[in-house]
Design a protein around this motif. Structure first.
Motif, PDB file in Angstrom:
ATOM      1  N   TRP A 161       0.828  -1.206   0.000  1.00  0.00           N
ATOM      2  CA  TRP A 161       0.000   0.000   0.000  1.00  0.00           C
ATOM      3  C   TRP A 161       0.864   1.259   0.000  1.00  0.00           C
ATOM      4  CZ3 TRP A 161      -5.350  -0.454  -0.335  1.00  0.00           C
ATOM      5  CH2 TRP A 161      -5.818  -1.782  -0.297  1.00  0.00           C
ATOM      6  N   GLN A 164       1.771   1.732  -3.538  1.00  0.00           N
ATOM      7  CA  GLN A 164       0.725   2.402  -4.309  1.00  0.00           C
ATOM      8  C   GLN A 164       0.840   3.916  -4.188  1.00  0.00           C
ATOM      9  OE1 GLN A 164      -1.929   0.635  -6.211  1.00  0.00           O
ATOM     10  NE2 GLN A 164      -0.241  -0.811  -5.961  1.00  0.00           N
ATOM     11  N   ARG A 165       1.126   4.386  -2.984  1.00  0.00           N
ATOM     12  CA  ARG A 165       1.310   5.828  -2.784  1.00  0.00           C
ATOM     13  C   ARG A 165       2.499   6.327  -3.589  1.00  0.00           C
ATOM     14  NH1 ARG A 165      -1.826   9.631  -1.864  1.00  0.00           N
ATOM     15  NH2 ARG A 165      -0.942  10.037  -3.899  1.00  0.00           N
ATOM     16  N   HIS A 194      -2.631   7.026   3.549  1.00  0.00           N
ATOM     17  CA  HIS A 194      -1.971   7.382   2.291  1.00  0.00           C
ATOM     18  C   HIS A 194      -2.754   8.404   1.462  1.00  0.00           C
ATOM     19  CE1 HIS A 194       1.002   4.429   3.201  1.00  0.00           C
ATOM     20  NE2 HIS A 194       0.100   3.473   3.264  1.00  0.00           N
ATOM     21  N   TYR A 196      -5.650   8.187  -0.402  1.00  0.00           N
ATOM     22  CA  TYR A 196      -6.264   7.823  -1.680  1.00  0.00           C
ATOM     23  C   TYR A 196      -7.589   7.116  -1.452  1.00  0.00           C
ATOM     24  CZ  TYR A 196      -3.090   3.762  -0.741  1.00  0.00           C
ATOM     25  OH  TYR A 196      -2.383   2.733  -0.167  1.00  0.00           O
ATOM     26  N   PRO A 252      -1.194  14.787   3.000  1.00  0.00           N
ATOM     27  CA  PRO A 252      -0.076  14.184   2.250  1.00  0.00           C
ATOM     28  C   PRO A 252       1.123  15.110   2.121  1.00  0.00           C
ATOM     29  CG  PRO A 252      -2.150  13.733   1.149  1.00  0.00           C
ATOM     30  CD  PRO A 252      -2.446  14.735   2.227  1.00  0.00           C
TER      31      PRO A 252
END
Length: 280
Positions: A161, A164-165, A194, A196, A252
């Motif tokens: 994960w 993915q970021r 993250h 999303y 973020p």
């Protein structure tokens, strides 16, 4: 780059018959297109069936691949007809005696395959008797939004994960064939950490325990499918939604600053009360 995109999560019943599965997939695609969705996301094994509990006879090379291939080609043709993208789960055939991948096929709105995600971190049963692990990250763009793919027990590996970021995804398409309700809890944490969206696609037969859903970048569900039977839900991913401003933009940016560390290094001090950690 657009600010919004409508995605659909399709909660279809999964059988061992690809033709039956394909018919359910096509009905869901039509429903999603009628609601203005640009991408339709399906569960693990949605087209072929899942090798484990759904195919107890499976040994890795005794699948009749002809109906799987036919259903997949029909799905691609319908994607072109409707002008929608599709991410649909199923067994992907390899050559010789190699076991298949447990995959998500990504098909664009012209009916062309643009990528395929092959599950990398398999369960013990999968890797020892059912599937061949994949070896790559899958990320693709639709209308300026970047999507990534993960499957089932990969929910339990934070590094995937984080990856993915790092890949800059706006939304993770998480497909599973599981009745474990803790999966949604873990997904919500990943989404919030993250920043999303996460689409969770499950089969209809698992929905009585944990229905399909779209989770926002703040970690809260934006919409759930119904808790029993088949369903298609549509959600707009909106970068301008004021309720998501902190999760999408402020948090973020600050976390990137925090990880870089300079903001802290510049503010550390030499102080005996700081250095003496056993001093009360």
């Amino acid at each position: 780059m657009t600010d919004t995109i409508r995605i659909a999560v399709a909660q279809t019943a999964i059988t061992t018959d690809p033709a039956t599965n394909g018919a359910a997939i096509h009905d869901a695609m039509r429903s999603a297109a009628d609601q203005g969705a640009r991408l339709v996301h399906f569960a693990e094994g949605a087209l072929s069936g899942y090798a484990g509990a759904d195919k107890p006879y499976y040994t890795g090379w005794d699948i009749d691949w002809a109906p799987v291939t036919e259903a997949l080609h029909r799905t691609a043709a319908l994607a072109a007809e409707l002008g929608v993208w599709v991410a649909v789960g199923g067994n992907h055939r390899l050559t010789g005696g190699h076991r298949p991948h447990n995959s998500l096929w990504v098909i664009d709105d012209r009916g062309e395959p643009v990528d395929r995600y092959d599950k990398r971190l398999l369960s013990y049963a999968e890797v020892t008797g059912l599937y061949t692990p994949g070896d790559h990250v899958c990320a693709f763009e639709v209308d300026g939004f970047r999507f990534g793919c993960l499957i089932c027990i990969e929910v339990n590996f934070p590094e995937l994960w984080i990856e993915q970021r790092a890949a800059g995804v706006d939304c993770v398409l998480f497909s599973t064939y599981s009745e474990d309700p803790v999966f949604e809890t873990i997904v919500r944490a990943h989404a919030a950490m993250h920043g999303y969206w996460v689409s969770i696609a499950l089969p209809a037969q698992c929905a009585h325990v944990t229905p399909s859903a779209v989770i926002g970048p703040h970690g809260h569900p934006l919409r759930h499918a119904r808790a029993g039977g088949s369903d298609v839900i549509c959600v707009d991913l909106d970068r301008t939604d004021p309720a998501l401003d902190v999760a999408l933009h402020k948090a973020p940016a600050w976390r990137a600053t925090a990880r870089a560390g300079e903001v802290y290094a510049a503010r550390r001090v030499t102080d005996p009360r700081s250095a003496g950690r056993t001093v009360l």
